[in-house]
Design an enzyme around this catalytic site. Structure first.
Site, PDB file in Angstrom:
ATOM      1  N   SER A  44      70.660   4.533  -8.361  1.00 59.56           N
ATOM      2  CA  SER A  44      70.592   4.357  -9.753  1.00 59.56           C
ATOM      3  C   SER A  44      71.631   5.279 -10.796  1.00 59.56           C
ATOM      4  O   SER A  44      71.751   4.820 -11.952  1.00 59.56           O
ATOM      5  CB  SER A  44      69.154   4.346 -10.543  1.00 59.56           C
ATOM      6  OG  SER A  44      68.709   5.612 -10.460  1.00 59.56           O
TER       7      SER A  44
ATOM      8  N   LYS B 242      61.830   6.318 -16.911  1.00 59.99           N
ATOM      9  CA  LYS B 242      63.328   6.304 -17.365  1.00 59.99           C
ATOM     10  C   LYS B 242      63.184   6.184 -19.022  1.00 59.99           C
ATOM     11  O   LYS B 242      63.979   7.269 -19.683  1.00 59.99           O
ATOM     12  CB  LYS B 242      64.293   5.631 -16.765  1.00 59.99           C
ATOM     13  CG  LYS B 242      64.305   5.805 -15.160  1.00 59.99           C
ATOM     14  CD  LYS B 242      65.545   4.966 -14.668  1.00 59.99           C
ATOM     15  CE  LYS B 242      65.584   5.447 -13.012  1.00 59.99           C
ATOM     16  NZ  LYS B 242      66.460   4.577 -12.223  1.00 59.99           N
TER      17      LYS B 242
ATOM     18  N   GLY C 190      49.610   6.584  -5.084  1.00 59.90           N
ATOM     19  CA  GLY C 190      50.145   7.052  -6.246  1.00 59.90           C
ATOM     20  C   GLY C 190      50.188   8.512  -5.904  1.00 59.90           C
ATOM     21  O   GLY C 190      49.342   9.075  -5.022  1.00 59.90           O
ATOM     22  N   PRO C 191      50.732   9.340  -6.625  1.00 54.05           N
ATOM     23  CA  PRO C 191      50.718  10.752  -6.656  1.00 54.05           C
ATOM     24  C   PRO C 191      49.581  11.489  -6.917  1.00 54.05           C
ATOM     25  O   PRO C 191      48.468  10.806  -7.529  1.00 54.05           O
ATOM     26  CB  PRO C 191      51.841  11.238  -7.787  1.00 54.05           C
ATOM     27  CG  PRO C 191      52.162  10.121  -8.898  1.00 54.05           C
ATOM     28  CD  PRO C 191      51.539   9.112  -7.806  1.00 54.05           C
ATOM     29  N   PRO C 192      49.369  12.757  -6.398  1.00 53.11           N
ATOM     30  CA  PRO C 192      47.919  13.613  -6.548  1.00 53.11           C
ATOM     31  C   PRO C 192      47.741  13.435  -8.205  1.00 53.11           C
ATOM     32  O   PRO C 192      48.249  13.651  -9.058  1.00 53.11           O
ATOM     33  CB  PRO C 192      48.201  14.757  -6.151  1.00 53.11           C
ATOM     34  CG  PRO C 192      49.274  14.623  -5.161  1.00 53.11           C
ATOM     35  CD  PRO C 192      50.219  13.564  -5.765  1.00 53.11           C
ATOM     36  N   GLY C 193      46.416  13.321  -8.367  1.00 53.70           N
ATOM     37  CA  GLY C 193      45.775  13.580  -9.797  1.00 53.70           C
ATOM     38  C   GLY C 193      45.885  12.286 -10.799  1.00 53.70           C
ATOM     39  O   GLY C 193      45.601  12.390 -12.076  1.00 53.70           O
ATOM     40  N   VAL C 194      46.053  10.997 -10.215  1.00 51.00           N
ATOM     41  CA  VAL C 194      46.303  10.094 -11.124  1.00 51.00           C
ATOM     42  C   VAL C 194      44.934   9.201 -11.105  1.00 51.00           C
ATOM     43  O   VAL C 194      44.807   8.394 -11.803  1.00 51.00           O
ATOM     44  CB  VAL C 194      47.354   8.990 -10.527  1.00 51.00           C
ATOM     45  CG1 VAL C 194      48.559   9.704 -10.726  1.00 51.00           C
ATOM     46  CG2 VAL C 194      47.437   8.633  -9.338  1.00 51.00           C
ATOM     47  N   GLY C 195      44.036   9.744 -10.450  1.00 52.29           N
ATOM     48  CA  GLY C 195      42.367   8.953 -10.483  1.00 52.29           C
ATOM     49  C   GLY C 195      42.244   8.186  -9.310  1.00 52.29           C
ATOM     50  O   GLY C 195      41.450   7.225  -9.557  1.00 52.29           O
ATOM     51  N   LYS C 196      42.863   8.184  -8.253  1.00 55.74           N
ATOM     52  CA  LYS C 196      42.483   7.230  -7.125  1.00 55.74           C
ATOM     53  C   LYS C 196      41.137   7.059  -6.663  1.00 55.74           C
ATOM     54  O   LYS C 196      40.448   5.989  -6.592  1.00 55.74           O
ATOM     55  CB  LYS C 196      43.826   7.346  -6.075  1.00 55.74           C
ATOM     56  CG  LYS C 196      45.146   7.390  -6.447  1.00 55.74           C
ATOM     57  CD  LYS C 196      45.998   7.166  -5.230  1.00 55.74           C
ATOM     58  CE  LYS C 196      45.964   8.738  -4.484  1.00 55.74           C
ATOM     59  NZ  LYS C 196      46.422   9.751  -5.458  1.00 55.74           N
ATOM     60  N   THR C 197      40.807   8.532  -6.222  1.00 52.22           N
ATOM     61  CA  THR C 197      39.423   8.503  -5.736  1.00 52.22           C
ATOM     62  C   THR C 197      38.215   8.254  -6.868  1.00 52.22           C
ATOM     63  O   THR C 197      37.238   7.605  -6.668  1.00 52.22           O
ATOM     64  CB  THR C 197      39.210   9.964  -5.243  1.00 52.22           C
ATOM     65  OG1 THR C 197      40.221  10.265  -4.254  1.00 52.22           O
ATOM     66  CG2 THR C 197      37.807  10.110  -4.747  1.00 52.22           C
TER      67      THR C 197
END
Length: 779
Positions: free
Chosen positions: A686, A729, A362-369
């Site tokens: 799309s 979307k 996922g993108p940075p800052g979404v809470g992976k770590t």
């Protein structure tokens, strides 16, 4: 006019003599030298000299590499010498003993075929004895004695010989002849016709040479001391070993060996590791205690004993407790939470199973770590983290072999030492940012670590024994899935964290960020209050991100300003942050919301696009102009989006009659398709039906509804195919007050998983073909 030299030799002051070139030596007056002569021209010069009172002129070559020097390659200054002895050798060479008589200089060379002859000028060497000359003679004598003592190549008998020399000129020439220096330096001394100048140069030369000799002597002394110290150490170590062998009558280790042996017994290592430990322990016992090898063995045994071999933390198998901990730490993220709870349920039933390999993308800052830390807390396990960003050396994973100085285990073994258990939660951060260079490919080394079939026998280059990693729960994180090497992807269970939606960010801000920041800044809930509208404006106009890092920074900025305001004004009243006064604390919005056009949408259509920040509305514009059928595409469109525009044009041409398009527009008109915000790259299929509607609107002059947005890939037959990012979307459409959203029927099943908050106020229409789209879009 004649000059008498040393009473027995008489030389015409302007005479002609044969010239003998010298290769690597400069001869001074009053000195006797043996010379080895082999050149044909030099042999002829000696024969000629034997017929002329045995006198010959000796001159040094400028370049010693030249075998047959020309006249200009000889120094003009030299010495008139007397031949004392000539001896012909069997190999054709001639050994000549010469004695320097007086300094002289070549005035001009004479034309002789088989050897060199020159007319020379002899110098008068008689100079009055002044106090300056006496002082310099004493200084030279003192320095020369020290020089002879330092230089092992000069015999001490030279000092006895110099005591019998009383003339300053002879004294200076004697010293100059015995100082070991180059041809150029000695030639410079020889060319001095003043004895005072010659003595000055000799003093400078002796001081320079003595400084070099003293440095050499110091180096020799240091090397000698080091060798003697090393030999003494080896001797003492050998004696110590002999004493230890005599005292160790029972065959048991004593001291350090007994302590290490006891630790190996308690470590409960596998058989292979234990045998290796005892082998190294025996090697240590037979190694001198202070040798470098002993230090290497001690370090190895320390690592072998520090790594956990059996220590295991007890898993928390209470599903409700684990779920509560995960929900407390993170809002949303249902899929990864569900996967962890499933693993705990299976572990409770099966008692043991191989740890799953999860990859949060996922993108940075979404809470992976932070999610990895929460998993460890929920399971009751220790947590370790290794960042792989920028790692380009295979040894970072597998360790260095013990043959290298300063070698250590890799990050895997090092982290397990920190964890102190064999079953920690092991987070490998930024797995998509590893590099490859000449030191190896770290991603290939990770294959053994992460493969459940192989990691039971993971072999670190430093430990040299197998280590069981099958109990470790590995979690990896990445920003981009396509940058993870395919062999690694094949071993991992990918869980996508697409980013937080607006309603999720609001909940995270209210439930997690604001309470944490209030505590950090010494504020209480009664001091500062955030309205929901203010948080929403903060999310929409001050941040643009998938995660919540920038949201936290902006909230932190407000807390700091409020804290300062309270301290300066001694204010105790509650400060409320609303959408009206938020600019007072944060200034002008960084990403102001764009107002959608209120004009008639002819040649325009609204699409919904996925972005990593949560989706956006895409306004596509088409202009029709007289021309020759050219199609222009602008707005920094990618290849796939350009192909979608061409497919939409082909659909319109094929169905022109059915769509009510007059004339052969593809021959008589130029078409310009533009997507605003030209600096932002755009791509993907799309927008296909949106481009088609805008194109048909421009060609038929029909007005498109302003409250309808659409997304879907178009085919040449007009079919509408599935798209991705539906969640984002629909959120973009809701935020822009769109009433109707047209999506492909293939995406209808995803609507069930989309939160009600996102679908609120939206009329979602599912279509299979462009005919269905055309029924809904016109005013």
């Amino acid at each position: 006019m004649f000059k008498v030299i040393r009473d027995e030799v008489v030389i015409d002051i302007n005479t002609r003599l044969p010239v003998l070139p010298l290769k690597e030596v400069v001869i001074f007056p009053y000195m006797i030298y043996p010379l080895l002569v082999g050149r044909e021209s030099s042999l002829k010069a000696i024969e000629e000299s034997m017929m002329l009172d045995k006198l010959i002129f000796l001159a040094a070559q400028k370049n010693i590499m030249v075998e047959e020097p020309l006249k200009e390659e000889l120094y003009k200054f030299g010495v008139v010498a007397r031949i004392l002895q000539v001896l012909k050798l069997p190999n054709g060479l001639m050994k000549v003993l010469v004695e320097g008589v007086v300094r002289a200089k070549i005035k001009r060379f004479l034309a002789v075929e088989d050897h060199v002859q020159a007319r020379i000028e002899v110098f008068d060497e008689i100079e009055p004895l002044t106090p300056q000359i006496k002082a310099k003679v004493r200084r030279v004598g003192s320095l020369f004695k020290k020089y002879v003592r330092l230089n092992q190549n000069i015999p001490d008998e030279v000092l006895l010989s110099i005591e019998n020399v009383d003339q300053p000129q002879r004294f200076a020439d004697f010293v100059a002849a015995h100082v070991q220096s180059g041809v150029k330096t000695k030639q410079q001394i020889l060319e001095n016709t003043s004895v005072e100048k010659e003595l000055t140069e000799i003093i400078a030369l002796l001081e320079s040479e003595m400084e070099i000799l003293e440095i050499e002597r110091d180096l020799e002394d240091k090397v000698r001391d080091r060798i003697q110290k090393s030999q003494r150490t080896l001797y003492l170590q050998e004696q110590l070993r002999t004493i230890q062998d005599e005292l160790d009558e029972d065959g048991e280790f004593n001291g350090e060996f007994a302590f290490l042996s006891e630790k190996v017994k308690k470590a409960r290592m596998p058989m292979e590791a234990e045998e290796k430990a005892y082998e190294e322990l025996e090697k240590l016992r037979n190694t001198p205690p202070f040798s470098p090898e002993a230090t290497v063995i001690r370090n190895y045994l320390a690592w072998l004993l520090a790594v956990p071999w059996y220590q295991k933390s007890k898993d928390n198998l209470n599903i409700k407790d684990a779920s509560r901990i995960l929900d407390k730490d993170h809002f949303g993220l249902e899929k990864p939470k569900e996967r962890i709870l499933e693993h705990l349920a299976v572990l409770k039933l099966a008692k043991s199973m191989k740890g799953p390999l999860l990859c949060f993308v996922g993108p940075p800052g979404v809470g992976k770590t932070s999610l990895g830390k929460s998993v460890a807390r929920a399971m009751g396990r220790n947590f370790v983290r290794v960042s792989l960003g920028g790692v380009r050396d295979e040894a970072e994973i597998r360790g260095h072999r013990r043959t290298y100085i300063g070698s250590m285990p890799g990050k895997v073994i090092e982290s397990l030492k920190k964890a102190k258990t064999v079953n920690p939660v092991f987070l490998l951060d930024e797995v998509d940012k590893m590099s490859v260079d000449f030191r190896g490919d770290p991603s290939s080394a990770l294959l053994e670590v992460l493969d459940p079939e192989q990691n039971k026998n993971f072999n670190d280059h430093y430990l040299e024994v197998d280590y069981d990693l099958s109990n470790v729960l590995f979690i990896t994180t990445a920003n981009l899935e396509n940058q993870i090497p395919e062999p690694l992807q094949d071993r991992m269970e990918i869980i996508n964290l697409p980013g937080y939606l607006e309603h999720e960010k609001i909940e995270i801000a209210k439930g997690f960020l604001i309470p944490k920041l209030l505590k950090q800044h010494g504020l209480k809930s009664k001091n500062l209050k955030f309205h929901k509208s203010a948080i929403l404006k903060l999310i929409r106009e001050y941040t643009r991100e998938a995660g919540v890092r920038n949201l936290e920074r902006e909230l932190s900025a407000i807390c700091r300003k409020v804290a300062r305001e309270m301290v300066e004004k001694h204010q105790q009243e509650t400060i409320s942050i609303s959408k009206e006064n938020i600019s007072k604390y944060l200034g002008v919005p960084k990403f102001p919301e764009r107002q959608r056009t209120r004009q008639k949408l002819i040649g325009c259509a609204l699409g919904v696009a996925w972005t990593r920040y949560g989706g956006d509305i895409l306004q596509i514009e088409v202009n029709i102009m007289p021309g020759t059928g050219n199609l222009s595409l602008t707005g920094k469109l990618g290849d796939v989006m350009q192909e979608s525009a061409k497919a939409a044009l082909s659909y319109a041409r094929t169905n022109a009659k059915k769509l009510g398009i007059q004339g052969e527009f593809w021959k008589q008109k130029d078409i310009h398709v533009h997507v605003p915000e030209g600096a932002t790259p755009k791509d993907g299929p799309s927008a296909g039906i949106t481009i088609a509607i805008a194109l048909i609107s421009a060609l038929t002059n029909k007005q498109v509804r302003k409250d309808v947005a659409m997304t879907g890939e178009i085919t040449l037959r007009g079919n509408v195919l599935a798209i991705g990012g539906l969640n984002e979307k629909l959120l973009a459409a809701q935020r822009s007050k769109i009433k109707t959203v047209i999506i492909p029927t293939e995406n209808e099943r995803e609507l069930e998983e989309i939160p009600k908050e996102v679908k609120k106020g939206l009329n979602v229409l599912c279509v299979n073909h462009m005919d269905e789209v055309l029924k809904e879009v016109w005013v």
